[in-house]
Scaffold this motif. Structure first.
Motif, short mmCIF file in Angstrom:
data_model
loop_
_atom_site.label_atom_id
_atom_site.label_comp_id
_atom_site.label_asym_id
_atom_site.label_seq_id
_atom_site.Cartn_x
_atom_site.Cartn_y
_atom_site.Cartn_z
N LEU A 131 -32.87 -29.87 -65.11
CA LEU A 131 -34.00 -30.65 -64.61
C LEU A 131 -33.57 -32.12 -64.56
O LEU A 131 -33.25 -32.72 -65.59
CB LEU A 131 -35.24 -30.48 -65.49
CG LEU A 131 -35.71 -29.04 -65.73
CD1 LEU A 131 -37.07 -29.02 -66.42
CD2 LEU A 131 -35.76 -28.22 -64.44
N ASP A 134 -34.84 -35.17 -66.73
CA ASP A 134 -34.37 -35.34 -68.10
C ASP A 134 -32.94 -35.86 -68.06
O ASP A 134 -31.99 -35.10 -67.92
CB ASP A 134 -34.43 -34.00 -68.86
CG ASP A 134 -35.84 -33.65 -69.28
OD1 ASP A 134 -36.61 -34.57 -69.65
OD2 ASP A 134 -36.18 -32.45 -69.25
N TYR A 171 -44.86 -30.21 -73.16
CA TYR A 171 -43.57 -29.50 -73.02
C TYR A 171 -43.72 -27.98 -73.16
O TYR A 171 -44.75 -27.49 -73.63
CB TYR A 171 -42.62 -29.95 -74.14
CG TYR A 171 -42.23 -31.39 -74.07
CD1 TYR A 171 -41.12 -31.79 -73.32
CD2 TYR A 171 -42.95 -32.37 -74.75
CE1 TYR A 171 -40.74 -33.12 -73.26
CE2 TYR A 171 -42.59 -33.71 -74.69
CZ TYR A 171 -41.47 -34.08 -73.94
OH TYR A 171 -41.11 -35.40 -73.88
N GLY A 172 -42.60 -27.30 -72.83
CA GLY A 172 -42.45 -25.93 -73.28
C GLY A 172 -42.09 -26.02 -74.76
O GLY A 172 -41.37 -26.93 -75.17
N GLU A 191 -45.62 -22.47 -72.88
CA GLU A 191 -45.66 -23.66 -72.03
C GLU A 191 -46.89 -24.50 -72.35
O GLU A 191 -48.01 -24.02 -72.35
CB GLU A 191 -45.66 -23.24 -70.54
CG GLU A 191 -45.63 -24.39 -69.55
CD GLU A 191 -44.31 -25.18 -69.55
OE1 GLU A 191 -43.31 -24.73 -70.13
OE2 GLU A 191 -44.29 -26.29 -68.96
N LYS A 192 -46.65 -25.75 -72.66
CA LYS A 192 -47.69 -26.76 -72.90
C LYS A 192 -48.84 -26.28 -73.79
O LYS A 192 -49.99 -26.21 -73.38
CB LYS A 192 -48.21 -27.28 -71.56
CG LYS A 192 -47.07 -27.84 -70.70
CD LYS A 192 -47.50 -28.73 -69.59
CE LYS A 192 -46.32 -29.43 -68.96
NZ LYS A 192 -45.41 -28.65 -68.17
N VAL A 204 -38.80 -27.99 -75.38
CA VAL A 204 -37.73 -27.60 -74.48
C VAL A 204 -37.45 -28.77 -73.55
O VAL A 204 -38.35 -29.31 -72.92
CB VAL A 204 -38.13 -26.36 -73.66
CG1 VAL A 204 -37.06 -26.02 -72.63
CG2 VAL A 204 -38.38 -25.18 -74.59
N GLN A 230 -44.43 -20.30 -64.27
CA GLN A 230 -43.69 -21.06 -65.28
C GLN A 230 -42.40 -20.33 -65.67
O GLN A 230 -42.41 -19.15 -66.00
CB GLN A 230 -44.55 -21.27 -66.54
CG GLN A 230 -45.79 -22.11 -66.31
CD GLN A 230 -45.46 -23.58 -66.00
OE1 GLN A 230 -44.30 -24.01 -66.13
NE2 GLN A 230 -46.46 -24.35 -65.61
N THR A 232 -40.86 -20.94 -68.37
CA THR A 232 -41.07 -20.65 -69.80
C THR A 232 -41.61 -19.23 -70.00
O THR A 232 -41.16 -18.50 -70.89
CB THR A 232 -42.08 -21.67 -70.38
OG1 THR A 232 -41.50 -22.97 -70.25
CG2 THR A 232 -42.43 -21.41 -71.82
C1 G1P Z 1 -40.90 -28.75 -67.47
C2 G1P Z 1 -40.93 -27.40 -68.18
C3 G1P Z 1 -41.21 -27.58 -69.66
C4 G1P Z 1 -40.15 -28.51 -70.25
C5 G1P Z 1 -40.12 -29.84 -69.49
C6 G1P Z 1 -38.95 -30.68 -69.96
O1 G1P Z 1 -42.20 -29.29 -67.54
O2 G1P Z 1 -41.94 -26.58 -67.59
O3 G1P Z 1 -41.16 -26.35 -70.31
O4 G1P Z 1 -40.45 -28.76 -71.60
O5 G1P Z 1 -39.95 -29.61 -68.07
O6 G1P Z 1 -38.91 -31.92 -69.32
P1 G1P Z 1 -42.69 -30.52 -66.60
O7 G1P Z 1 -42.13 -31.77 -67.19
O8 G1P Z 1 -42.17 -30.25 -65.23
O9 G1P Z 1 -44.18 -30.49 -66.67
#
Ligand code: G1P
Length: 305
Positions: A131, A134, A171-172, A191-192, A204, A230, A232
Motif C-alpha cells: 500500500l 504507507d 486499521y486492520g 478490519e477497523k 496491520v 476487505q 482483511t
Molecule cells: C487499509 C487496510 C487496513 C490497514 C491499512 C494500513 O485501510 O484495509 O487493514 O490497516 O490500510 O494503512 P485504509 O487505510 O485503506 O482504510
C-alpha cells in the motif's frame, strides 16, 4: 525458500482526503520532495527482489503510467544539453516494459476487490501487496524484512505495529496468540474494530505476503467494513488453510494517506538528504522561532502575560 516474485500495488483509490489536489493529481503521485510516493514503494519492492509489479489502477489516473514510461522528448532535451545526472534520474524512474503491468479497477469496491482484480498475474505462488500510502523508512526495506522471515514461517504474513487503543479503529487489527521474537502468530484479523472489541492493539500496516488461497477466499468475500470488499476479511477466512503471521517490522512508518503523516515524511526526508538537510534545518529553526514569537504576541494581546 519460496522466492516472492510479484508485488501488487492497489492505486485506484480516489484520494478523497487530499481533495482538491487529487481531482487532477493521483495521491500516489504526490511528491516526497522530488519523487512521487509511488516510486518509494516501487524501490522497496525492487530492493526486495520483486521481478514483476502489478498496478491496480483506475482509467482516470493516466499520470501514474506516464511516470513509469520513457519520455523521449525530455530525455533528448537533457541529452542535448549535457544534463547527464538529470538524465540518469529520469531514466531511473522509467520501468522496463516486461517488469510491470497495469490492470484496471473501474469502480472503487475496496482493497480486497483491488487485489482480486490482479488475479490473472498471481499464478500459484505467494505474492506481495504494497500500500503506497504507507511509506516505511527503514535500513532494511520492510518488504525485504518480511520476505526473509516468511522463508521460515510460510503462510500469510502482514506487517504490524502497535498503535494503542485510541488508533486501532483506523486499521486492520491482528488477533494474535503467541509472540516469537518480532513475529506474532495469529488466529485472525478484524478490519477497523472499535477500541472495545479490538482483539489487540497491533495494527496491520500496508505490506502483505499472501498465498494464492487468499484469492479463493476473496472470490467469496462479501462487503464488510465501510461496505467494501476487505482484504482483511479474506486473510482472516484463509486462516483455516494457512498460518497467519504478523511481523513487527523495524523502521519508521509514515501514514502518507493523512496530511500530517505526509508532512512528517517530507520533513524526515528533507532533514536527512544531503542536498536539503543543512538548509532545511535553518528553515525549520526560523519557522519555529517565528511561530513562538507570534504565540507570545498573541498571549500578550490577550493579557496572559
Ligand atoms: C487499509 C487496510 C487496513 C490497514 C491499512 C494500513 O485501510 O484495509 O487493514 O490497516 O490500510 O494503512 P485504509 O487505510 O485503506 O482504510
Amino acid at each position: 525458500m519460496t522466492h516472492i516474485k510479484t508485488a501488487v500495488f492497489p492505486v485506484a483509490g480516489l484520494g478523497s482526503r487530499f481533495l482538491p489536489i487529487t481531482k487532477a493529481v493521483p495521491k500516489e503521485m504526490l511528491p516526497l520532495i522530488d519523487r512521487p510516493l509511488i516510486s518509494y514503494a516501487v524501490e522497496e519492492a525492487k530492493s526486495a527482489g520483486i521481478e514483476q509489479l502489478i498496478f491496480v489502477s483506475s482509467p482516470d489516473k493516466p499520470m501514474i503510467e506516464q511516470y513509469f514510461q520513457t519520455n523521449v522528448k525530455l530525455e533528448n532535451h537533457l541529452f542535448q544539453n549535457r544534463k547527464t545526472s538529470k538524465l540518469r534520474q529520469v531514466q531511473l524512474a522509467t520501468l522496463p516494459d516486461p517488469f510491470y503491468k497495469f490492470v484496471y479497477q473501474t469502480s472503487p469496491r475496496g482493497l480486497g476487490h483491488a487485489v482480486w482484480t490482479a488475479r490473472e498475474y498471481l499464478r500459484d505462488e505467494p505474492f506481495a501487496v504494497i500500500l503506497v500510502d504507507d511509506f516505511i523508512h527503514a535500513k532494511k526495506p520492510c518488504l525485504a524484512q518480511m520476505i526473509e522471515r516468511h522463508a521460515f514461517t510460510g503462510g500469510n504474513m502482514v506487517a504490524t505495529m502497535d498503535v494503542g487503543p485510541q488508533e486501532i479503529s483506523a486499521y486492520g487489527c491482528l488477533d494474535y496468540t503467541e509472540i516469537e521474537g518480532n513475529c506474532l502468530k495469529a488466529s485472525g484479523m478484524v478490519e477497523k474494530p472499535t477500541p472495545e472489541t479490538a482483539p489487540s492493539t497491533q495494527a496491520v500496516i500496508g505490506r502483505y505476503i499472501l498465498q494464492p488461497s487468499v484469492l479463493d477466499e476473496l472470490a467469496k468475500t462479501k462487503p464488510g467494513a465501510g461496505g467494501e470488499i476487505q482484504l482483511t476479511d479474506a486473510i482472516a477466512a484463509d486462516c483455516k488453510n494457512q498460518q497467519l503471521w504478523g511481523l513487527q517490522f523495524e523502521g519508521q512508518r509514515y501514514d502518507c494517506g493523512s496530511k500530517i503523516g505526509y508532512l512528517d515524511a517530507i520533513m524526515a526526508l528533507a532533514l536527512e538528504r544531503a542536498d536539503t538537510a543543512v538548509a532545511f534545518r535553518k528553515v525549520l529553526q526560523r519557522q519555529t522561532q517565528q511561530n513562538q514569537n507570534s504565540r507570545v504576541r498573541a498571549a500578550i494581546a490577550f493579557g496572559v502575560y
